[in-house]
Design an enzyme around this catalytic site. Structure first.
Site, PDB file in Angstrom:
ATOM      1  CB  SER A   1      -8.223   3.162   2.780  1.00 24.54           C
ATOM      2  OG  SER A   1      -7.319   2.816   3.723  1.00 24.54           O
ATOM      3  CE  LYS A  45      -4.000   1.866   2.639  1.00 22.64           C
ATOM      4  NZ  LYS A  45      -4.749   1.698   3.863  1.00 22.64           N
ATOM      5  CB  SER A  64      -8.434   0.428   5.447  1.00 21.00           C
ATOM      6  OG  SER A  64      -9.232   1.644   5.672  1.00 21.00           O
TER       7      SER A  64
END
Lengths: 100, 499
Positions: free
Chosen positions: B149, B74, B173
């Protein structure tokens, strides 16, 4: 209980957070943040002053390493990431009205 | 092929890491135009890492448990000298001067870093629509969001670009996008994985964890990342639980509670049905299953949306145009900071900063932030009481399957409701994992969540593995049959191209 969120409140926190909002943004944010705070009334209206606040999953203690020089970030590498630097320091525009 | 199978092949010399890598890079090159999972593909970095793994094997050394396994990170995990954007304009051009601890550990275990994945700007969001680089698409349906996210990491695993990806979970997330993309997503106990080098969102809630196609791969990745780190003062000193060895132990005699508050209002009937099927499967495998009420979890959403923005508004004050990232020039420093932040942050980030600043401001601190922290205590107490009689809890991961782009962007409160099942775990600092459990009426994946108390990863893993064995199949995405979307630029695997 806290008063409903006003447009002036939003303008005030935007100033505190160093964000500029257009008139249209102020209207939109006031409505949207008001909806979130309305939902939060289930929490805000509780009478739980006798409950200890939990700031963190675990009791926090200060963690200090031995006070001996170790490997740290390279100063030039750190300064290279800055928008502007001079004489091995970060450079910014005027702060107190003096000439930049 | 799973990460563990790839690592076994590379460690035994049956395959080279270079060969494994090139195969995955070719898939990314061909198909990421349809998904847009990556902000950046780091092909050259990964090739150098693959050569080092192959050289180690040639010397007769073991390159580690993830030898030759391509991983995606990420893009809020710092990578030394490689752009780390948090999908925000304000970090434009920033190259971190250090690696996150998890990056160091993954590479030391033989993993190959193939790229940085898209996210909601600074991890604020549940759809990956709040990215300065444009949205990531759900590999199962390009008209739907991947969740967020960590949407890029979830989509990269679901699309078969990488067997393992790493994300961060502050209110769901990792687990919510895992559910929406049909993969496994695990949020470890707070403090089990070092947060050093994870760009901070809400420091008392953030935790790094893995995405994978199997429970075994997810815990293998967690085992590599977990463990005390002197660079994170909130890293717990206890030894990490051993996980891979217990997955086959079954659930006979375990006590499972299905949380009734997380199965009610707002949860789609098909999602509730799958969760009940999962509970029945555990009962059939020998667990004692009962519905249990944890009323305090109802307050989680409100408490979270006061605490997380408050911590975020504080953490994001560092983006002022002075030390790194974007600077928009102005005659004075005050004006420079305001212009930089106004132009650098997207709308959702601004909303959260203002909400948090308000919750912390004079006159409202006690009514909002202080009250939310007391509710956090109530939630932790309620879980502690429930876990006295239960080994794990079960709930849906997300109230619905993947929704359409734009469906919730104008109504932040509707978007925030996506996190209702995942948030309580973060507030308590506990562990939870989302396991794919078939599809809904729309053919899109559904995830079931296993919740466990702090450091309960071993029993949680056993239950997750049992669910995996009983789960209805999730059909794989059918990528490659659609033309790439012209609005999301493809990735350049020949060099380090930023999207």
């Amino acid at each position: 209980m806290a008063s409903p969120l006003t447009r002036d409140d939003v303008a005030h926190v935007a100033r505190l957070a160093r964000l500029h909002c257009t008139d249209e943004e102020l209207d939109r944010f006031t409505a949207q943040l008001g909806a979130v705070l309305d939902h939060a009334e289930d929490v805000a209206s509780l009478d739980i002053d006798d409950v200890e606040p939990m700031v963190h999953p675990y009791p926090l203690v200060n963690v200090l390493r031995d006070d001996e020089p170790g490997v740290t970030s390279d100063r030039d590498e750190v300064l290279a990431a800055a928008p502007l630097s001079e004489d091995r320091q970060f450079r910014v525009p005027a702060i107190l009205g003096e000439e930049a | 092929m799973t990460a563990l199978a790839l690592a076994a092949a590379v460690r035994s010399g049956a395959r080279t890491a270079t060969d494994v890598l090139e195969e995955h890079l070719a898939v990314i090159d061909r198909l990421d135009g349809e998904v847009a999972a990556f902000n950046l593909v780091t092909a050259e970095l990964a090739r150098a890492q693959a050569e080092a793994v192959d050289a180690a094997v040639a010397r007769g050394e073991d390159p580690g448990p993830l030898a030759g396994v391509p991983v995606a990170l990420k893009d809020n995990l710092c990578t030394r000298g490689i752009p780390t954007t948090c999908s925000s304009r304000i970090l434009e051009g920033w190259r971190p001067p250090y690696d996150a601890t998890v990056v160091t550990r993954l590479v030391a275990a033989g993993a190959l870093v193939v790229g940085k994945t898209n996210l909601d700007e600074f991890a604020r969001g549940a759809s990956t629509e709040n990215s300065a680089f444009g949205p990531t698409r759900n590999p199962h349906d390009p008209s739907r969001v991947p969740g967020g996210s960590s949407g890029g990491s979830a989509a990269a695993v679901a699309a078969g670009f990488v067997p393992i990806a790493v994300g961060s979970d502050t209110g769901g997330s990792i687990r919510q996008p895992a559910a929406l993309c049909g993969v496994v997503g695990l949020k470890p106990t707070y403090g089990l994985v070092s947060r050093y080098g994870l760009v901070a969102f809400a420091s008392s809630l953030d935790q790094i964890g893995p995405f994978a196609t199997t429970v075994a791969d997810a815990v293998a990745c967690l085992e590599v990342m977990a463990g005390h780190d002197p660079l994170d003062s909130t890293s717990i000193p206890e030894a990490s639980p051993a996980l891979q060895g217990v997955l086959a132990d079954g659930v006979d005699g375990l006590r499972v509670g299905v949380v009734s508050e997380l199965l009610g209002e707002g949860v789609a009937p098909e999602v509730a049905t799958r969760t009940r099927q999962a509970a029945e499967a555990l009962a059939a495998a020998g667990a004692t299953v009962e519905e249990v009420s944890v009323p305090a979890t109802r307050l989680g959403l409100s408490a979270y949306y006061l605490i997380a923005p408050a911590e975020a508004s504080s953490n994001l004050s560092r983006y002022d145009g002075v030390r790194f990232g974007l600077r928009v020039d102005a005659p004075t420093t005050g004006e420079m900071m305001e212009r930089t932040r106004t132009e650098g942050f997207g709308e959702e980030v601004k909303r959260r900063i203002m909400l948090g600043t308000y919750a912390l401001s004079a006159g409202y601190y006690d009514a909002y932030y202080g009250k939310a922290q007391r509710v956090r205590t109530l939630i932790a107490r309620a879980f502690a009481e429930t876990y006295a009689d239960h080994d794990v809890l079960l709930s849906p991961t997300s109230p619905t399957t993947a929704f359409a782009f734009g469906a919730k962007t104008d109504d932040p409160m509707a978007m925030y409701l996506n996190d209702v099942c995942t948030i309580p775990t973060n507030l308590a600092g506990h562990a939870a994992v989302s396991v794919p459990y078939g599809v809904g009426d729309d053919g899109l994946p559904i995830g079931v969540q296993v919740l466990a108390p702090a450091l309960g990863e071993a029993v949680m893993g056993r239950v997750a593995a049992a669910l995996e064995r009983s789960a209805p199949t999730t059909p794989p995405p059918t990528l490659g049959s659609r033309p790439a979307d012209a609005t999301t630029s493809g990735t350049d695997t020949s060099a380090e191209g930023v999207r």
